[in-house]
Structures are given as structure tokens and as C-alpha cells.
Scaffold this motif. Structure first.
Motif, PDB file in Angstrom:
ATOM      1  N   ASP A 283       0.816  -1.223   0.000  1.00 55.77           N
ATOM      2  CA  ASP A 283       0.000   0.000   0.000  1.00 55.77           C
ATOM      3  C   ASP A 283       0.847   1.269   0.000  1.00 55.77           C
ATOM      4  OD1 ASP A 283      -2.539  -1.378   0.217  1.00 55.77           O
ATOM      5  OD2 ASP A 283      -1.963  -1.851   2.273  1.00 55.77           O
ATOM      6  N   ALA A 284       2.148   1.133   0.192  1.00 54.50           N
ATOM      7  CA  ALA A 284       3.015   2.303   0.350  1.00 54.50           C
ATOM      8  C   ALA A 284       3.389   2.907  -1.003  1.00 54.50           C
ATOM      9  CB  ALA A 284       4.280   1.910   1.112  1.00 54.50           C
ATOM     10  N   ALA A 285       3.745   4.188  -0.969  1.00 53.58           N
ATOM     11  CA  ALA A 285       4.096   4.901  -2.207  1.00 53.58           C
ATOM     12  C   ALA A 285       5.347   4.317  -2.851  1.00 53.58           C
ATOM     13  CB  ALA A 285       4.301   6.383  -1.894  1.00 53.58           C
ATOM     14  N   SER A 286       6.330   3.883  -2.053  1.00 53.46           N
ATOM     15  CA  SER A 286       7.580   3.361  -2.619  1.00 53.46           C
ATOM     16  C   SER A 286       7.327   2.097  -3.438  1.00 53.46           C
ATOM     17  CB  SER A 286       8.581   3.079  -1.499  1.00 53.46           C
ATOM     18  OG  SER A 286       8.038   2.211  -0.530  1.00 53.46           O
ATOM     19  N   TRP A 287       6.394   1.256  -2.989  1.00 49.46           N
ATOM     20  CA  TRP A 287       6.049   0.037  -3.738  1.00 49.46           C
ATOM     21  C   TRP A 287       5.435   0.419  -5.084  1.00 49.46           C
ATOM     22  CZ3 TRP A 287       5.672  -5.118  -1.240  1.00 49.46           C
ATOM     23  CH2 TRP A 287       5.205  -6.111  -2.099  1.00 49.46           C
ATOM     24  N   LYS A 288       4.553   1.423  -5.051  1.00 51.43           N
ATOM     25  CA  LYS A 288       3.883   1.846  -6.280  1.00 51.43           C
ATOM     26  C   LYS A 288       4.867   2.498  -7.256  1.00 51.43           C
ATOM     27  CE  LYS A 288      -0.684   2.454  -4.186  1.00 51.43           C
ATOM     28  NZ  LYS A 288      -0.353   1.691  -2.981  1.00 51.43           N
ATOM     29  N   VAL A 289       5.904   3.160  -6.724  1.00 52.33           N
ATOM     30  CA  VAL A 289       6.927   3.745  -7.597  1.00 52.33           C
ATOM     31  C   VAL A 289       7.673   2.650  -8.347  1.00 52.33           C
ATOM     32  CG1 VAL A 289       9.128   4.979  -7.613  1.00 52.33           C
ATOM     33  CG2 VAL A 289       7.211   5.869  -6.284  1.00 52.33           C
ATOM     34  N   VAL A 290       7.997   1.568  -7.654  1.00 55.90           N
ATOM     35  CA  VAL A 290       8.664   0.434  -8.308  1.00 55.90           C
ATOM     36  C   VAL A 290       7.766  -0.142  -9.396  1.00 55.90           C
ATOM     37  CG1 VAL A 290       9.538  -1.901  -7.952  1.00 55.90           C
ATOM     38  CG2 VAL A 290      10.087  -0.118  -6.309  1.00 55.90           C
ATOM     39  N   ASP A 291       6.480  -0.320  -9.089  1.00 63.40           N
ATOM     40  CA  ASP A 291       5.545  -0.849 -10.087  1.00 63.40           C
ATOM     41  C   ASP A 291       5.468   0.054 -11.314  1.00 63.40           C
ATOM     42  OD1 ASP A 291       5.019  -2.920  -8.404  1.00 63.40           O
ATOM     43  OD2 ASP A 291       3.045  -2.218  -7.760  1.00 63.40           O
ATOM     44  N   HIS A 292       5.509   1.376 -11.078  1.00 69.09           N
ATOM     45  CA  HIS A 292       5.400   2.328 -12.193  1.00 69.09           C
ATOM     46  C   HIS A 292       6.674   2.335 -13.040  1.00 69.09           C
ATOM     47  CE1 HIS A 292       4.334   5.965 -14.400  1.00 69.09           C
ATOM     48  NE2 HIS A 292       5.521   6.459 -14.084  1.00 69.09           N
ATOM     49  N   ASN A 293       7.826   2.305 -12.401  1.00 67.93           N
ATOM     50  CA  ASN A 293       9.098   2.421 -13.132  1.00 67.93           C
ATOM     51  C   ASN A 293       9.498   1.123 -13.821  1.00 67.93           C
ATOM     52  OD1 ASN A 293       9.350   5.087 -12.379  1.00 67.93           O
ATOM     53  ND2 ASN A 293      10.652   4.647 -10.612  1.00 67.93           N
ATOM     54  N   TRP A 294       9.094  -0.034 -13.249  1.00 63.56           N
ATOM     55  CA  TRP A 294       9.484  -1.322 -13.838  1.00 63.56           C
ATOM     56  C   TRP A 294       8.245  -2.197 -13.991  1.00 63.56           C
ATOM     57  CZ3 TRP A 294      12.391   0.945  -9.869  1.00 63.56           C
ATOM     58  CH2 TRP A 294      13.650   1.401 -10.251  1.00 63.56           C
ATOM     59  N   PRO A 295       7.374  -1.878 -14.951  1.00 58.76           N
ATOM     60  CA  PRO A 295       6.107  -2.614 -15.107  1.00 58.76           C
ATOM     61  C   PRO A 295       6.301  -4.089 -15.425  1.00 58.76           C
ATOM     62  CG  PRO A 295       6.507  -1.130 -16.968  1.00 58.76           C
ATOM     63  CD  PRO A 295       7.516  -0.791 -15.939  1.00 58.76           C
ATOM     64  N   ASN A 296       7.383  -4.453 -16.127  1.00 60.53           N
ATOM     65  CA  ASN A 296       7.623  -5.861 -16.425  1.00 60.53           C
ATOM     66  C   ASN A 296       7.876  -6.656 -15.144  1.00 60.53           C
ATOM     67  OD1 ASN A 296       7.335  -5.520 -19.177  1.00 60.53           O
ATOM     68  ND2 ASN A 296       9.521  -5.162 -19.517  1.00 60.53           N
ATOM     69  N   ALA A 298       6.749  -5.769 -12.172  1.00 61.62           N
ATOM     70  CA  ALA A 298       5.509  -5.762 -11.397  1.00 61.62           C
ATOM     71  C   ALA A 298       4.472  -6.717 -11.960  1.00 61.62           C
ATOM     72  CB  ALA A 298       4.939  -4.345 -11.354  1.00 61.62           C
ATOM     73  N   SER A 299       4.570  -7.050 -13.247  1.00 59.34           N
ATOM     74  CA  SER A 299       3.547  -7.887 -13.871  1.00 59.34           C
ATOM     75  C   SER A 299       3.591  -9.333 -13.390  1.00 59.34           C
ATOM     76  CB  SER A 299       3.702  -7.841 -15.397  1.00 59.34           C
ATOM     77  OG  SER A 299       4.949  -8.420 -15.779  1.00 59.34           O
ATOM     78  N   GLU A 300       4.710  -9.764 -12.808  1.00 54.76           N
ATOM     79  CA  GLU A 300       4.832 -11.127 -12.294  1.00 54.76           C
ATOM     80  C   GLU A 300       4.810 -11.094 -10.768  1.00 54.76           C
ATOM     81  OE1 GLU A 300       4.598 -14.328 -11.283  1.00 54.76           O
ATOM     82  OE2 GLU A 300       5.123 -14.664 -13.402  1.00 54.76           O
ATOM     83  N   PRO A 301       3.683 -11.473 -10.140  1.00 53.79           N
ATOM     84  CA  PRO A 301       3.580 -11.357  -8.673  1.00 53.79           C
ATOM     85  C   PRO A 301       4.546 -12.241  -7.913  1.00 53.79           C
ATOM     86  CG  PRO A 301       1.699 -12.553  -9.583  1.00 53.79           C
ATOM     87  CD  PRO A 301       2.448 -11.995 -10.745  1.00 53.79           C
ATOM     88  N   ARG A 302       5.128 -13.252  -8.573  1.00 53.32           N
ATOM     89  CA  ARG A 302       6.082 -14.120  -7.871  1.00 53.32           C
ATOM     90  C   ARG A 302       7.457 -13.487  -7.723  1.00 53.32           C
ATOM     91  NH1 ARG A 302       4.975 -19.594 -11.184  1.00 53.32           N
ATOM     92  NH2 ARG A 302       4.881 -18.034 -12.828  1.00 53.32           N
TER      93      ARG A 302
END
Length: 389
Positions: A283-296, A298-302
Motif C-alpha cells: 500500500d506504500a508509495a515506494s512500492w507503487k513507484v517500483v511498479d510504475h518504473n518497472w512494469p515488467n 511488477a507484472s509477475e507477482p512471484r
């Protein structure tokens, strides 16, 4: 106008009835009815009041509209990651700390690709009954449970040996329980994870690896690689300082090879409650920044989200301590909050053995861990997922 007045009056009456019901419920479950968290819109459960004051606050300020589940007043949470959900935490602990011997052996399978005979011996120990006719414990499962208790309660080696000897006398004849700690360790060593001992400069300048692997003295400060004895004589073969490195990649692979753990490694994507509250690092902003900058990524939840915790680092030389070991621990945030901070999932990666605290040169010791993490990031490692097959 009459209809509006009647409607407002009816709502006001319903609110008063609901507030009174809440106060009665809270009183029945309160440890101290004179000091309960006040759920009004202004206090927001951050201040404690007596029941009459809470009644007045609810009348004047209204109740906090986000307070749907009365977790501060005795109601059980509907969410599995709530702070008050102690029952689930206890279930998780029993679930994940009850080791299944066959699962552990299968998780260690890759470590024995070059030595299948030793793997078959390990599998035999995992299936062999503790004594003839025993159906609850095998030799390996009994040893693992006893050794976990030794670690949990800090039993000494001597007390553990005495305990094994006593159990051996209590159990029926022809039992398989080792009688000494040495024999127990020989059986358990088959499950161990490898580690690497890396020599280090006493002044924290370098690690004797890669281009420095064959050096006998530090190229920066000139200190000997070997320990100095009396009269500053060099004791050959005894390193002055040692870093113990526990590579994380094999342990990550073993996690995925155990079905119950592999399932929980995608908890943050599969089961997390998304209600706008900060319940998990996801839920934190830092996690969402990683998802935004490296979508590939983030696309694999494992893919694993990791944190590193350093104990005893002293970059500004402001602390003093008599400890002789300094550790780096890795946390995996993919797991639910009830598990990620448990001992089983807190991964020791670096152990620096020296009376002197590592200072501002901690990056020197982090080098092998960083190399492995960069390899995972750039190349990745193929691993069998036991849960998804």
C-alpha cells in the motif's frame, strides 16, 4: 417540510439507538469501561474517555464514518491482516512451523543433483518411523521438531545431548533417535543450505574475493590477511577477519519448491485487502513507484520484494558495544504480515565476525549480496513452482 422533519427525526432516533447499542457492546468487552477509545469523528479512537463522555461525543461530533468494524471495542476483524486477528496469526504459525519432512526433502532435491545416493538416504530418513509401529513421527521429523525447540528456547548443546539420551531411554527399543547432538547434526546436515567464508581486511578495506582472492595483504592499507599473534608474528592460515555469506538464491528456490510457502509468496497480489488503508508495504508509495518504473517486474507477482535490515552498523562511530557478530537480515514482503517477520522467513544473509563494529564501509561487506541480487534482476533464475506446478 413535515416529511423532511419526520425523516430527519427518524434518522436521529436510529442513530441514537445505534450509538446506545455500540456503547453497551463496548462496555461488555472493555478491560476498563472508564478508559475506552472514543470513536467520535474528532477523537478517532486515539483518545480514551469514560462511557458518559463517549456518549456525549457521539451525540455532538458523530461517529468516525470509517470505523466499520469495532476492533478497538471487542469486535473481531473481518480481515486476515488486522492487528487484532490473533487467532489467524496463531494458525499461520502452527501451519508454517509444522514441518513436513517429505516436503523439506523435496525442497532440497536440487542440492543433490550430483549425489543421488545421498538424496535417497535423506528420503529414507524422512520416511523411516521413529520406532517400529510409530505413525506420528519419522526419524527426520522428530529431529527437526526437537532442534527447532532447541533454537527457539536457546538450549545449550550439552542440555540437548542429555535430552536426546533421556528420550532414547524412554522410547521403545530399536528406535531411530540419535543419542548425541553430533549424531543429530549429521542427520540434519543433509537439509542445510551452503554458506561461503570470505576473508576480509581487518580495517574493512576489501574482501579477499574476485581480483583480491589470492592476495596476502590488503592493497589499500597494507594490513596482513592473516591473524597476528604474539610479537606481531603472522599465524598463517588463520584469517584476521571473516565474513560468513549465506547465498539467498538457493533458499528462494527452496521456498518455491514447498507448496504451502509458494502459495503465500503471491499473497500481496492474491489476498491483500484493498480498502485504502496502509495495511501492507504494497500500500506504500515506494512500492507503487517500483511498479510504475518497472512494469515488467511488477507484472509477475512471484517476483520477490525484499528489504534489508542491518544490526550493529555504526557509520558515525557514535555507539559502543561488546558484541562480536554483526548481521544483515533480509525480509521478504511478498508474504502476509503475520508471516514475513517470523524467524523462519527472516533470512540471515551476512554475518561479520569481529569485535569491531563495521563502520561507514559496510558497502564492502554487502558486495557479494549485491552481486547475487543484480544477477537475479538482470538474468533471473528458473525455479520450479510446487504450488502452481
Amino acid at each position: 417540510m413535515d416529511k423532511d422533519w419526520m425523516s430527519k427525526n427518524r434518522l436521529s432516533h436510529e442513530y441514537e439507538v445505534g450509538a446506545e447499542y455500540f456503547l453497551q457492546f463496548a462496555s461488555r468487552n472493555a478491560n476498563n469501561p472508564n478508559a475506552m477509545p472514543c470513536p467520535c469523528a474528532k477523537c478517532g479512537n486515539l483518545k480514551t474517555k469514560d462511557i458518559d463522555t463517549i456518549r456525549a461525543h457521539l451525540c455532538c461530533n458523530g461517529i468516525d464514518l470509517t470505523y466499520h468494524t469495532w476492533i478497538w471495542h471487542g469486535e473481531r476483524s473481518k480481515f486476515g491482516n488486522s492487528m487484532n486477528d490473533s487467532d489467524r496469526v496463531g494458525q499461520d504459525e502452527r501451519k508454517y512451523f509444522t514441518e513436513e519432512p517429505i516436503s523439506m526433502v523435496h525442497g532440497a532435491y536440487d542440492s543433490y543433483a550430483k549425489n543421488p545416493n545421498q538424496f535417497h538416504k535423506l528420503l529414507e530418513n524422512a520416511e523411516k518411523p521413529l520406532y517400529p509401529g510409530c505413525v506420528k513421527f519419522t526419524k527426520l521429523s522428530a529431529l527437526v521438531k526437537l532442534y527447532n525447540l532447541k533454537a527457539k528456547y536457546s538450549w545449550s548443546d550439552k542440555s540437548f545431548t542429555d535430552l536426546l539420551g533421556l528420550f532414547g531411554q524412554m522410547l521403545p527399543d530399536d528406535n531411530e533417535l540419535p543419542l548425541t547432538l553430533y549424531d543429530a547434526k549429521k542427520s540434519l546436515c543433509a537439509l542445510r543450505m551452503d554458506y561461503v567464508k570470505i576473508h576480509a581486511c581487518p580495517n574493512d578495506c576489501i574482501l579477499y574475493r574476485k581480483e583480491y582472492e589470492d592476495f596476502t595483504s590488503c592493497p589499500i592499507c597494507g594490513m596482513s590477511r592473516w591473524k597476528l599473534g604474539k610479537n606481531s608474528t603472522i599465524i598463517g592460515g588463520v584469517p584476521a577477519k571473516v565474513l560468513w555469506y549465506f547465498p539467498p538464491i538457493p533458499r528462494f528456490q527452496r521456498w518455491f519448491q514447498q507448496k504451502v510457502i509458494s502459495k503465500e509468496l503471491t499473497w500481496h497480489a492474491d489476498k491483500r485487502i484493498r480498502d485504502g488503508y496502509l495495511r501492507h508495504p504494497d500500500d506504500a508509495a515506494s512500492w507503487k513507484v517500483v511498479d510504475h518504473n518497472w512494469p515488467n517486474f511488477a507484472s509477475e507477482p512471484r517476483n520477490l520484494r525484499l528489504a534489508i535490515s542491518a544490526d550493529g552498523m555504526n557509520p558515525h562511530s557514535l555507539m559502543s558495544s561488546a558484541y562480536s557478530c554483526w548481521q544483515i537480515v533480509m525480509i521478504t514482503y511478498n508474504l502476509p504480515p503475520s508471516l514475513c517477520m517470523k524467524r523462519k522467513f527472516m533470512m540471515l544473509t551476512l554475518l561479520i565476525s569481529d569485535p569491531k563494529q563495521p563502520g561507514n564501509d559496510i558497502d564492502v561487506y554487502l558486495a557479494p549480496l549485491i552481486d547475487d541480487l543484480k544477477f537475479l534482476w538482470d538474468n533471473g533464475v528458473d525455479t520450479y513452482d510446487a504450488y502452481r506446478k
